[in-house]
Design an enzyme around this catalytic site. Sequence first.
Site, short mmCIF file in Angstrom:
data_model
loop_
_atom_site.label_atom_id
_atom_site.label_comp_id
_atom_site.label_asym_id
_atom_site.label_seq_id
_atom_site.Cartn_x
_atom_site.Cartn_y
_atom_site.Cartn_z
N TYR A 1 0.82 -1.22 0.00
CA TYR A 1 0.00 0.00 0.00
C TYR A 1 0.86 1.26 0.00
O TYR A 1 0.48 2.28 -0.60
CB TYR A 1 -0.99 -0.01 1.17
N GLN B 1 -14.76 4.36 -6.92
CA GLN B 1 -14.26 3.13 -6.30
C GLN B 1 -12.76 3.25 -6.05
O GLN B 1 -12.14 2.36 -5.49
CB GLN B 1 -14.54 1.95 -7.23
N HIS C 1 -14.52 2.68 -1.59
CA HIS C 1 -13.56 1.67 -1.11
C HIS C 1 -12.44 2.27 -0.25
O HIS C 1 -11.38 1.69 -0.11
CB HIS C 1 -12.98 0.90 -2.31
N CYS D 1 0.00 2.21 16.52
CA CYS D 1 -0.97 3.19 16.99
C CYS D 1 -0.42 3.87 18.25
O CYS D 1 0.02 3.18 19.18
CB CYS D 1 -2.28 2.48 17.30
N CYS E 1 -3.07 2.67 21.34
CA CYS E 1 -3.17 1.31 21.89
C CYS E 1 -2.02 0.40 21.46
O CYS E 1 -1.94 -0.74 21.90
CB CYS E 1 -4.51 0.68 21.49
N ASN F 1 -15.91 3.95 -21.72
CA ASN F 1 -14.96 2.84 -21.51
C ASN F 1 -14.48 2.38 -22.89
O ASN F 1 -15.29 2.23 -23.79
CB ASN F 1 -15.68 1.69 -20.78
N PRO F 2 -13.18 2.15 -23.04
CA PRO F 2 -12.71 1.67 -24.35
C PRO F 2 -13.08 0.21 -24.62
O PRO F 2 -13.07 -0.23 -25.76
CB PRO F 2 -11.18 1.82 -24.27
N ALA G 1 -11.12 7.72 -21.19
CA ALA G 1 -11.77 8.79 -20.41
C ALA G 1 -11.09 10.14 -20.63
O ALA G 1 -11.76 11.17 -20.73
CB ALA G 1 -11.75 8.43 -18.94
P1 OAD Z 1 -11.11 -2.57 -13.09
O1 OAD Z 1 -9.64 -2.69 -13.12
O2 OAD Z 1 -11.92 -3.77 -12.78
O3 OAD Z 1 -11.65 -2.04 -14.48
C1 OAD Z 1 -11.06 -0.95 -15.11
C2 OAD Z 1 -11.94 -0.58 -16.28
O4 OAD Z 1 -11.41 0.61 -16.84
C3 OAD Z 1 -11.98 -1.62 -17.39
O5 OAD Z 1 -13.32 -1.83 -17.80
C4 OAD Z 1 -11.17 -0.96 -18.52
O6 OAD Z 1 -11.66 -1.30 -19.81
C5 OAD Z 1 -11.41 0.50 -18.24
N1 OAD Z 1 -10.36 1.40 -18.73
C6 OAD Z 1 -9.04 1.15 -18.88
N2 OAD Z 1 -8.41 2.26 -19.33
C7 OAD Z 1 -9.36 3.22 -19.46
C8 OAD Z 1 -9.34 4.60 -19.87
N3 OAD Z 1 -8.22 5.22 -20.23
N4 OAD Z 1 -10.51 5.27 -19.87
C9 OAD Z 1 -11.67 4.67 -19.49
N5 OAD Z 1 -11.74 3.39 -19.09
C10 OAD Z 1 -10.61 2.68 -19.07
O7 OAD Z 1 -11.42 -1.39 -12.08
P2 OAD Z 1 -12.72 -1.10 -11.23
O8 OAD Z 1 -13.96 -1.34 -12.02
O9 OAD Z 1 -12.54 0.23 -10.61
O10 OAD Z 1 -12.07 -2.99 -5.21
O11 OAD Z 1 -12.62 -2.20 -10.11
C11 OAD Z 1 -13.58 -2.22 -9.12
C12 OAD Z 1 -13.01 -2.67 -7.83
O12 OAD Z 1 -12.36 -3.93 -8.03
C13 OAD Z 1 -11.90 -1.82 -7.27
O13 OAD Z 1 -12.36 -0.67 -6.57
C14 OAD Z 1 -11.23 -2.76 -6.34
C15 OAD Z 1 -11.16 -3.98 -7.23
O14 OAD Z 1 -11.13 -5.17 -6.61
C16 OAD Z 1 -11.54 -3.08 -3.97
O15 OAD Z 1 -10.36 -2.93 -3.76
C17 OAD Z 1 -12.54 -3.37 -2.89
#
Ligand code: OAD
Length: 259
Positions: free
Chosen positions: A67, A101, A119, A157, A160, A223-224, A241
Amino acid sequence: MDFPPPLIERLRTVRRIVVFTGAGVSAESGIPTYRDKLTGLWERFDPEDLDTRRAFKADPELVWGWYEWRRRNVMQSEPNAAHRAIAAMANHVPELTVVTQNIDDLHERAGSVAPVHLHGTLFQPRCIGCARPHALPPGMPDEVEQVVGYRLAPPRCGHCGGRIRPGVVWFGERLPRDVWRRADMAVRRCEVILCIGTSSVVYPAAELPLVAARRGAVLVQINPESTGLERVAQFNLAGQAGEVMPALFEAVWAQGQPG
Ligand code: OAD
């Protein structure tokens, strides 16, 4: 870039909008999405094995190092044209809520006010024991990579003595109730929801666009790649985007305005 005229017309008069973002909105800032394969130090890991409470308990130094590496990557990145266009839209729409997210702070740095971080965020860690927030020292987490490879001991911490954990929602954890309530209220009220850069596979977050659509909101996807949202979206804008969002902003709000 050409957009369907009915979409432009709808956006010109919209009063309540939700911008729902995923990792794709930050991809052009250099932050890998969850579906990208990890490279370099993290090549042999899968995020789904690192982003859990069990992983942190088993190997806190590995998970904290991961992280802190991600936080460093975000701090070295800049908001892109999509983040900026979203922030600028708020000057034209009476009620605009960003629901993300993402655990980066690029929406805030582009000027969006109080985005809902479903998240959590990389910047507000807390104690795993007493849950008190922990203030990170200012500046970059330089130690990661340079001194200790990818492992880094989490701080303790001050209250604690428990280990400090990242302020994010891990797999298997519930979303904070107040955060969910804000997001849910916004999607129930909105007339238009823009879903930008999300694969829409992780629940409950992926439920939010569906709730908006069921209540009659116009759903627009940027989304592409194709995703499951395509079937519910009235408008699918295929592209990056960072290209689509400024062009959309220009087409709806910027034309004929000074500056
Ligand atoms: P993902 O990594 O699942 O999906 C990313 C999306 O962005 C895909 O559909 C790509 O096609 C799209 N993408 C890539 N480049 C792009 C661009 N330049 N412009 C627009 N779109 C583009 O990411 P999330 O949907 O955010 O959760 O994932 C959801 C959650 O899954 C995250 O928040 C995380 C993960 O597990 C937790 O950590 C709880």
